[in-house]
Design an enzyme around this catalytic site. Structure first.
Site, short mmCIF file in Angstrom:
data_model
loop_
_atom_site.label_atom_id
_atom_site.label_comp_id
_atom_site.label_asym_id
_atom_site.label_seq_id
_atom_site.Cartn_x
_atom_site.Cartn_y
_atom_site.Cartn_z
N GLU A 149 -7.38 1.42 -2.56
CA GLU A 149 -5.69 1.63 -3.47
C GLU A 149 -5.09 -0.29 -3.32
OE1 GLU A 149 -4.10 4.46 -0.35
OE2 GLU A 149 -1.47 3.12 -0.56
N ARG A 203 -2.82 9.89 7.08
CA ARG A 203 -2.86 8.44 6.98
C ARG A 203 -2.63 7.42 5.90
NH1 ARG A 203 -6.68 4.01 7.12
NH2 ARG A 203 -7.70 5.61 5.70
N GLN A 241 -8.18 13.88 5.24
CA GLN A 241 -7.48 13.48 3.87
C GLN A 241 -8.36 12.83 2.87
OE1 GLN A 241 -7.15 8.53 4.37
NE2 GLN A 241 -5.11 9.59 3.71
N LEU A 288 -15.79 4.92 -2.98
CA LEU A 288 -14.42 4.62 -3.01
C LEU A 288 -13.50 3.35 -3.83
CD1 LEU A 288 -11.43 5.20 -1.44
CD2 LEU A 288 -11.55 3.24 -0.33
N PHE A 310 0.80 -1.11 -0.16
CA PHE A 310 -0.26 0.42 -0.33
C PHE A 310 0.45 0.89 0.47
CE2 PHE A 310 -4.65 0.71 1.60
CZ PHE A 310 -4.46 -0.56 0.64
N HIS A 356 -12.70 11.51 2.62
CA HIS A 356 -11.93 9.60 3.14
C HIS A 356 -11.59 9.46 4.72
CE1 HIS A 356 -11.67 5.65 2.40
NE2 HIS A 356 -10.02 5.73 2.48
N ARG A 409 -1.59 8.94 0.45
CA ARG A 409 -2.33 9.17 -0.67
C ARG A 409 -2.71 11.23 -0.98
NH1 ARG A 409 -6.32 5.94 2.96
NH2 ARG A 409 -6.17 3.94 1.59
N HIS A 443 -9.36 10.98 0.05
CA HIS A 443 -8.17 9.01 -0.69
C HIS A 443 -8.23 9.95 -2.54
CE1 HIS A 443 -7.58 5.58 -2.78
NE2 HIS A 443 -8.08 5.20 -0.53
C1 LIG Z 1 -14.48 3.06 1.74
C2 LIG Z 1 -13.67 3.29 3.54
C3 LIG Z 1 -13.45 2.00 2.18
C4 LIG Z 1 -11.61 2.05 3.97
N1 LIG Z 1 -10.61 1.28 3.74
C5 LIG Z 1 -10.07 1.26 4.63
C6 LIG Z 1 -8.83 -0.08 4.96
O1 LIG Z 1 -8.86 -0.67 3.90
N2 LIG Z 1 -7.66 0.35 5.72
C7 LIG Z 1 -7.75 0.48 7.04
O2 LIG Z 1 -7.26 1.13 7.14
N3 LIG Z 1 -9.10 2.13 6.87
C8 LIG Z 1 -9.90 2.12 5.35
N4 LIG Z 1 -10.91 2.76 6.12
C9 LIG Z 1 -11.35 3.66 7.26
C10 LIG Z 1 -11.73 2.74 8.20
O3 LIG Z 1 -12.91 2.42 7.64
C11 LIG Z 1 -11.71 3.94 8.82
O4 LIG Z 1 -11.67 4.85 9.76
C12 LIG Z 1 -13.13 2.63 10.50
O5 LIG Z 1 -13.66 1.82 10.11
C13 LIG Z 1 -13.30 3.78 11.19
O6 LIG Z 1 -13.68 2.62 12.42
P1 LIG Z 1 -14.21 3.44 13.56
O7 LIG Z 1 -14.76 2.33 14.39
O8 LIG Z 1 -13.91 4.80 14.66
O9 LIG Z 1 -15.75 3.65 13.18
P2 LIG Z 1 -16.82 3.23 12.22
O10 LIG Z 1 -16.90 2.19 12.02
O11 LIG Z 1 -17.36 4.58 11.52
O12 LIG Z 1 -18.58 3.47 13.50
C14 LIG Z 1 -18.57 4.61 14.02
C15 LIG Z 1 -20.28 3.65 14.78
O13 LIG Z 1 -20.06 4.86 15.21
C16 LIG Z 1 -21.63 4.82 15.72
N5 LIG Z 1 -21.65 6.81 16.09
C17 LIG Z 1 -21.43 7.81 15.25
N6 LIG Z 1 -22.41 8.25 16.31
C18 LIG Z 1 -23.17 8.00 16.87
C19 LIG Z 1 -24.63 9.27 18.23
N7 LIG Z 1 -24.28 10.37 18.07
N8 LIG Z 1 -24.45 7.49 18.46
C20 LIG Z 1 -24.46 6.50 18.34
N9 LIG Z 1 -23.24 5.95 17.59
C21 LIG Z 1 -23.02 6.77 17.28
C22 LIG Z 1 -22.29 4.41 14.18
O14 LIG Z 1 -23.60 4.26 14.76
C23 LIG Z 1 -21.01 3.05 13.85
O15 LIG Z 1 -21.51 2.12 14.66
C24 LIG Z 1 -11.69 2.80 4.79
C25 LIG Z 1 -12.75 3.68 4.64
C26 LIG Z 1 -13.95 3.90 4.09
C27 LIG Z 1 -14.37 4.54 3.71
#
Ligand SMILES: Cc1cc2nc3c(=O)[nH]c(=O)nc-3n(C[C@H](O)[C@H](O)[C@H](O)COP(=O)(O)OP(=O)(O)OC[C@H]3O[C@@H](n4cnc5c(N)ncnc54)[C@H](O)[C@@H]3O)c2cc1C
Ligand code: SF4
Ligand code: SF4
Ligand code: FES
Lengths: 609, 256
Positions: free
Chosen positions: A253, A410, A234, A250, A121, A375, A309, A236
């Protein structure tokens, strides 16, 4: 009077993405009573969308890889603004967290000798991303979901937290409502872990799911928690640009990791001309050398498509601006001419599917059209590097909502492993803190009543505005004035727009019942979205340089003064926000040597990595 | 740009009706875009569930012109828009409101399945060819469209004695994991109700992830159960097609 139900927990985890689920598991393991709240159903959080993989220096493909190389790569990619201690914790622990997922049932792609396979990556010196085709996020979230269910997790699905509750300066719970019924819930908790993910939805073109409205940043800031480095967003480089309705979705990558190349309308691979000074000498200088690297020649250097990125996104932007873009305003991403169709379908199945279904395009035959899409946010709630504690007692943050690990930019793959490393740390620390709290929790009844009244106000405001129209305005203006390229005049204009939107966000009107009412949900989301947008713009105005995800047209270069500063976004007692510059935490000498090693050779000679 | 009429179900558990909305459609639009446009401009309280708009989260299942599908992956130019397009919620689950259904039952039924249990002291070496088929099952995005079409759940409403195709797929992903040592055959036969499945393959047809639910998951599981107990439906199919009909053989398959 409006009634509500009360739930009591030791630790309340807000969010059921990778960070939230991992925090919940860790807290349960410590013996805490844990509740998890999520706006969507279990297993659907934004994490499910992650594609390419999770970075961890396991050395399964290249034994030379180790945490020090990962440490250096992460800081270098982050413009050296990262919190070094977080990076150390992260790079040391990530391999164990990946192996643990495997032991909980995750099934990663394998190397020929039966270990977890790792892919290339951008910004990573070695193939480092454990992956499952291009659906790594699904594997991660399903594994954590299954494991959490096994441990008896208590989940409140489709429940939104509207505000955190405080007592004498510490967080004692949260007020939320059930989206399905509209009923209010009070969660009393000794400790709260925020794991609410990112804020991509404040921009018009984004890869993020609807949940990413930045709630956690605003909720934390409203109870006095400091945010850090919010200017670093970021973009992307490769989002879909056509057709319009899928704009921003998306394109992983992983396409470039598997050998895909970027070309302009003249058929030229333009990334060779876009290698920044700090990466000079680390990337292939000819197509022939890049090709040899891809074939596994270890004396060759990596293709420039695998630059970080921020660099790639800006290079695409430049090609388009200078008239060498694709018909729909992007660049071409070509894997078709580089890999056999079967290989593409096996390694990038969802990309194949996505373009076939949504774009009517066969990526095994034709190049894709791609362009930058919002992103990820590097900034976030400021936390202690070991415990993820914020400056407000009882409040912890992990995952995308927490800031510090990624600095100014990132690296791909560094989020999924961030979630499990720091989700675990946050869950443990929150459970320990909760165990030390004695006596019963005081939730202020008047505070709760006031919040409920305020949340219901859009139902009693027939002359108010349409919340959807308001949200559209916010997203369009943020895109235009605080997007990938920024400039003082536009940022200042955006501050005024936000001041106006902020007032209007409190004057919306919704109709219908409270059960599953998207208009109402949007009205409430808006109130938090304007707050966090303001933090982003203020921090962007303050940083008069270009670095990582923050690019200023009026200050196009990195500035050594700013290289030493983090921005702290703090809420004043009158509710306004201010930005304070603070020197970076001091890095010990031996870590500095690792971080600043000129290249891999120096790294292995000088620090034995 | 053209104008299309959508007939969208509006109502709740107690009943409802189709309401007409006209939408200006643009190139490349999917059904979910149309629903969002209706929400933003005409019916702000129109409920629908979605997250990713990219076919990855499995939230947006509905019945479009009677066909169960993910709204975010159904382009308008793949359906006949010269006539009104009907959009209804999945029928098998109780409606919460409009297009959002209560799928909680799936999460409850899931608890019947014993969790992943690895062999003690394993070295965690697994080869790609051994995990390929488990990976197929793990592609499931839990859209529950297969649960929605399976007649055992849909028409017979057999939700206590049958876990449905999605959860059979999940069981298969555990049973066929090269390092798992748990035995789930008794659950399959009893609470899981695998015998109810008469291999109509409707589930496989709707799966947006193209998982070969029947051939690769259910039939091999049935065979494992048959080896321990007797299953009349599978016996019938075996007589009809011979056991070759089943999925790709693999090192782990239970019999012949
Ligand atoms: C298309 C895409 C592909 C990606 N691919 C990669 C990858 O290959 N590798 C990598 O390392 N990263 C990748 N990323 C980044 C990564 O997926 C995210 O940064 C990461 O999943 C965030 O996880 P999290 O647990 O912090 O939050 P999230 O998975 O966003 O979860 C947030 C949670 O909080 C809850 N929530 C939010 N606000 C509230 C509220 N007010 N009340 C109650 N619940 C709430 C939501 O319902 C959810 O359950 C990608 C991102 C995208 C968009
Ligand atoms: S094949 Fe079995 S599980 Fe699938 S729809 Fe038919 S009866 Fe249901
Ligand atoms: S098996 Fe297929 S149809 Fe069934 S829930 Fe999973 S993805 Fe959906
Ligand atoms: S919205 Fe995620 S699958 Fe349709």
């Amino acid at each position: 009077m409006e009634s509500y139900t009360v739930h009591d927990y030791d630790v309340l985890v807000i969010g059921a993405g990778g960070a939230g689920l991992r925090a919940a598991i860790a807290a349960i393991e410590k013996g805490a009573r844990v509740g998890v709240v999520t706006k969507s159903l279990l297993g659907k959080a934004h994490t499910v969308m992650a594609e390419g993989g999770m970075a961890a220096a396991m050395g399964n493909v290249r034994p030379e890889d180790n945490w020090k190389v990962h440490f250096r790569d992460t800081l270098k990619g982050g413009g050296m603004l990262n919190n070094w201690k977080m990076v150390e914790n992260y790079t040391k622990e990530a391999p164990d967290r990946v192996r643990e997922l495997e032991q909980w049932g995750a099934v990663f792609d394998r190397t020929p000798d039966g270990k977890i396979n790792q892919r290339n990556f951008g910004g990573h010196s070695y193939p480092r991303l454990a992956h499952v085709g291009d659906r790594t996020g699904l594997e991660l979230i399903r594994t954590l979901q299954d494991h959490a269910v096994k441990m008896g997790i208590h989940a409140h699905m489709e429940t939104t937290i509207y505000r955190l509750l405080t007592d004498a300066g510490r967080v004692v719970g949260a007020l939320g409502f059930n989206r399905q019924t509209g009923e209010f819930l009070v969660f009393r908790a000794k400790a709260v872990v925020l794991a609410t993910g990112g804020l991509g939805r404040i921009y018009q073109i984004t890869s993020n799911s609807w949940e990413c409205t930045g709630d956690g940043f605003s909720l934390a800031s409203m109870v006095g928690a400091d945010l850090i480095d919010m200017e670093f967003i970021q973009f992307h480089p490769t989002g879909m640009v056509w057709p319009p309705s899928v704009m921003g979705i998306l394109v992983t990558e992983g396409v470039r990791g598997e050998g895909g190349v970027l070309k302009n309308s003249e058929g030229k691979r333009f990334m060779f001309d876009n290698v920044p000074e700090r990466y000079k000498g680390e990337f292939a200088e000819t197509e022939e050398e890049a090709e040899r690297w891809l074939q596994g020649d270890r004396s060759a250097r990596r293709p420039p498509e695998l630059l970080t990125r921020d660099v790639v996104a800006r290079a695409i932007r430049k090609e388009v601006n200078e008239g060498r873009g694709s018909p729909h305003g992007g660049a071409y991403l070509d894997i078709a001419s580089r890999r056999p169709a079967d290989y593409i379908k096996k390694k990038l199945p969802s990309m194949y599917h996505q373009f076939m279904k949504l774009g009517n395009l066969d990526i095994t035959k034709e190049p894709m059209e791609v362009g930058p899409t919002c992103h990820y946010v590097m900034g976030g709630v400021r936390v202690d590097p070991d415990t993820q504690a914020t400056n407000v007692p009882g409040l912890y943050a992990a995952g995308e909502v927490a800031g510090g690990l990624h600095g100014a930019n990132r690296l791909g793959g560094n989020s999924l492993s961030d979630l499990v490393v720091f989700g675990r740390r946050a869950g443990m620390a929150a459970a320990e803190y909760a165990a030390q709290q004695t006596g019963s929790l005081q939730v202020d009844e008047a505070q709760v009543r006031a919040y409920i009244a305020e949340a219901l106000q859009p139902f009693n405001n027939p002359q108010g505005e349409n919340p959807f129209a308001l949200m559209k305005e916010l997203r369009a203006t943020m895109q235009k004035n605080a997007g990938i390229m920024r400039e003082e005049g536009e940022l200042k204009a955006q501050l005024e727009i936000l001041a106006n939107l902020k007032k209007r966000a409190w004057n919306t009107s919704v109709s219908g019942s409270r059960a599953y009412n998207p208009g109402w949900h949007t009205a409430l989301d808006m109130r938090l979205m304007v707050e966090i947008s303001e933090a982003v713009v203020l921090a962007a105005l303050a940083r008069k340089e270009s670095r990582g995800g923050h690019a200023r047209l009026d200050y196009p270069d990195p500035d050594p003064t700013f290289a030493k500063l983090n921005h702290i976004i703090r809420r004043n007692s009158d509710g306004t926000l201010s930005v304070v510059a603070e020197p970076l935490p001091e890095m010990p000498e031996e870590m500095r040597k690792v971080a600043e090693a000129k290249d891999l050779k120096e790294l292995s000679e000088k620090v034995g990595a | 740009m053209s104008t299309v009429t959508f007939k969208v179900f509006r109502g709740d558990r107690s009943g409802g009706e189709l309401k007409d909305y006209t939408v200006e459609v643009q190139e490349g639009m999917v059904v979910l875009d149309a629903i969002h446009q209706i929400q933003a401009e005409q019916a702000p309280d129109l409920a629908c569930r979605w997250n990713c708009k990219a076919g990855k989260c499995g939230s947006c299942g509905a019945e479009v012109n009677g066909k169960p599908t993910l709204m975010c992956m159904t382009r308008l130019d793949t359906i006949d828009t010269s006539k009104p397009v009907t959009v209804r919620p999945m029928k098998t689950f109780p409606v919460i409101r409009d297009l959002a259904t209560d799928v909680k039952w799936n999460y409850e039924a899931n608890k019947k399945i014993k969790p992943f249990t690895p062999a003690p002291n394993t070295d965690w070496i697994m080869y790609q060819e051994d995990v390929d088929r488990v990976q197929e099952f793990r592609k499931c995005i839990e859209c529950f469209l297969c649960q929605n079409v399976c007649h055992v759940l849909r028409e017979h409403d057999e939700k206590t004695g049958f876990i449905g195709p999605r959860l059979l797929v999940r069981t298969a992903s555990l049973e066929m994991h090269p390092l798992d040592v748990e035995n789930r055959l008794d659950m399959l036969k009893n609470e899981g109700g695998i015998g109810y499945c008469n291999i109509t393959k409707c589930c496989t047809e709707v799966c947006p992830e193209h998982i070969h639910i029947t051939d690769n998951a259910i039939i091999p599981l049935k065979e494992r159960v048959v080896d321990e107990y007797y299953d009349p439906v599978l016996g019938f199919f075996r007589r009809l097609f011979g056991s070759k009909k089943r999925a790709e053989p693999s090192g782990q398959a239970a019999d012949d």
